[in-house]
Design a protein around this motif. Sequence first.
Motif, mmCIF file in Angstrom:
data_model
loop_
_atom_site.group_PDB
_atom_site.id
_atom_site.type_symbol
_atom_site.label_atom_id
_atom_site.label_comp_id
_atom_site.label_asym_id
_atom_site.label_seq_id
_atom_site.Cartn_x
_atom_site.Cartn_y
_atom_site.Cartn_z
ATOM 1 N N ILE A 1 33.427 35.492 41.177
ATOM 2 C CA ILE A 1 34.455 34.674 41.836
ATOM 3 C C ILE A 1 34.882 33.483 40.988
ATOM 4 O O ILE A 1 35.846 32.803 41.324
ATOM 5 N N GLN B 1 38.323 33.951 40.039
ATOM 6 C CA GLN B 1 39.228 33.803 41.180
ATOM 7 C C GLN B 1 39.576 32.334 41.432
ATOM 8 O O GLN B 1 40.711 32.004 41.761
ATOM 9 N N TYR B 2 38.586 31.448 41.258
ATOM 10 C CA TYR B 2 38.788 30.023 41.531
ATOM 11 C C TYR B 2 39.105 29.219 40.271
ATOM 12 O O TYR B 2 39.107 27.986 40.315
ATOM 13 N N ARG C 1 44.904 27.928 39.880
ATOM 14 C CA ARG C 1 45.009 27.179 41.141
ATOM 15 C C ARG C 1 46.374 26.494 41.228
ATOM 16 O O ARG C 1 46.879 25.949 40.251
ATOM 17 N N HIS D 1 34.579 27.883 50.571
ATOM 18 C CA HIS D 1 34.376 29.271 50.172
ATOM 19 C C HIS D 1 33.082 29.819 50.747
ATOM 20 O O HIS D 1 33.010 30.996 51.132
ATOM 21 N N ASN E 1 46.116 24.885 48.289
ATOM 22 C CA ASN E 1 44.972 25.573 47.692
ATOM 23 C C ASN E 1 44.192 26.363 48.739
ATOM 24 O O ASN E 1 43.736 27.484 48.487
ATOM 25 N N TYR E 2 44.028 25.788 49.919
ATOM 26 C CA TYR E 2 43.313 26.504 50.983
ATOM 27 C C TYR E 2 44.069 27.765 51.396
ATOM 28 O O TYR E 2 43.468 28.816 51.651
ATOM 29 N N GLN F 1 46.025 29.450 49.404
ATOM 30 C CA GLN F 1 45.908 30.375 48.277
ATOM 31 C C GLN F 1 44.660 31.234 48.385
ATOM 32 O O GLN F 1 44.687 32.422 48.070
ATOM 33 N N TYR F 2 43.559 30.631 48.857
ATOM 34 C CA TYR F 2 42.293 31.365 48.954
ATOM 35 C C TYR F 2 42.011 31.870 50.367
ATOM 36 O O TYR F 2 40.926 32.403 50.643
#
Length: 452
Positions: free
Chosen positions: A177, A180-181, A186, A230, A256-257, A259-260
């Motif tokens: 991950i 991913q982050y 981002r 996360h 950002n929140y 996005q994930y």
Amino acid sequence: MTQYLILLAQKHESFRKTELEALAELEHVSVDLAHHDDNVPLLYVTLECEEDARKLIRRSILARSIFEVWGRGNSLDTLHEDVKQRTSHLWPKYKHVSFKFDVISYQGSRPKEEQREIIESFSYVDFDGPIRMKNPEEVFTIVEEYKYTTDLLESKERRELKDICFGRFIASSQRDIIDQYDLKKRKYIGTTSFDAELALISSNIGLAAPGKIVYDPFAGTGSFLVAASHFGAMAVGSDIDGRQIRGTAKSNITTNYSQYNINSQFLDTFVCDFTHNPLRPSFRLDAIICDPPYGVREGLKVLGSRNAERYADKLPTRLENGDLSHLRPDYIPPKKPYHFDALLDDLLCFAANHLVDNGRLCCWMPTANEDYGERHIPTHPDMNLISNCVQEFSKWSRRLLTYKRHPRGCTSSLRPITKSTRIYKEQFRDKYFRGFAKAKDHESVEWMEKSL
């Protein structure tokens, strides 16, 4: 009890044991990590069952995978003897499953032909299932560790096999991950956005988990908030810089929140000076995870006047229309310089007041390699330092300090102070800008004690 092998990442070595200890506590797994070696990415542990092995690394960032040990030796012959002695009763269980073999080597390697010969030497396990290189039901792995010895006659190093293990793959970690982050992917970042991998590691060490509230008092663009969320924690943050907190209409922490896809884990953010925090005294937090400002990009400041006595007897300023200037939405309050050492002490006091019993404070602190000593680590009678992990650079380091809140009512061996402010004549900012060259005089410390 069964022996397992954890394959670790060859990065941030001083953080690996601390992260695994935190995850073991979080998952209620009993494990002894005393044999961990920062210089070796292989760690043998003993666990109750396979389920404990899966739980131990399922959210780890610094572990890669875990294997059930079927045999171990210092040569191929001793390995085969151990495999036959330990696990011959398990062979029928996997006789008809699809499988494949892997070879992993540390500090050395073998040609493909030799690897094939080693794999074929395990033919006695008599697996009849189909061999599948993609998505097999079971993966059996040979893990080799080599050492180098110096030949004095020939004046060169020789590679020798130190340890060889044969095991069954159990589970992988969440190390994948990191990509991913990655901050490069981002949507909302700033100049102080924290590295994604270390933010995730900090959240693991801080025991961020579902049902817990995690607070970052220096949230910036929300790096630690996102990492904690996360792992299922509810996150709340604050910052003295409202511009960072608010962002823009299309680019902010909420972006950002989204996005994930973890919006449900975001509580809120607010603008405040940490030294004048508005949280009520009875408000409890499960963890505080943060990277306090070092004062490098700009001088560290808090709300207040440089000369408070000058304005002590003055009335609030009124504008021509009669409005108080400090109540206007565009009012910019005055700021005064602040010492980083004092900020760390304020942070410890805040954590002692607001953390639940056994709650954790994880904070990053920069140190100069030239003169670092234990005296630089802040202490508090209600907070127990449980780990000090270091990320080294050329002339300075940053350390992740992890404290645990003593249960309330528990007496401490430290003297009962309410707040201790350590003022060093030379701050980290000063050392940074002089290039960490050796100072002319030895650093001296002045101690001041203040009550809250």
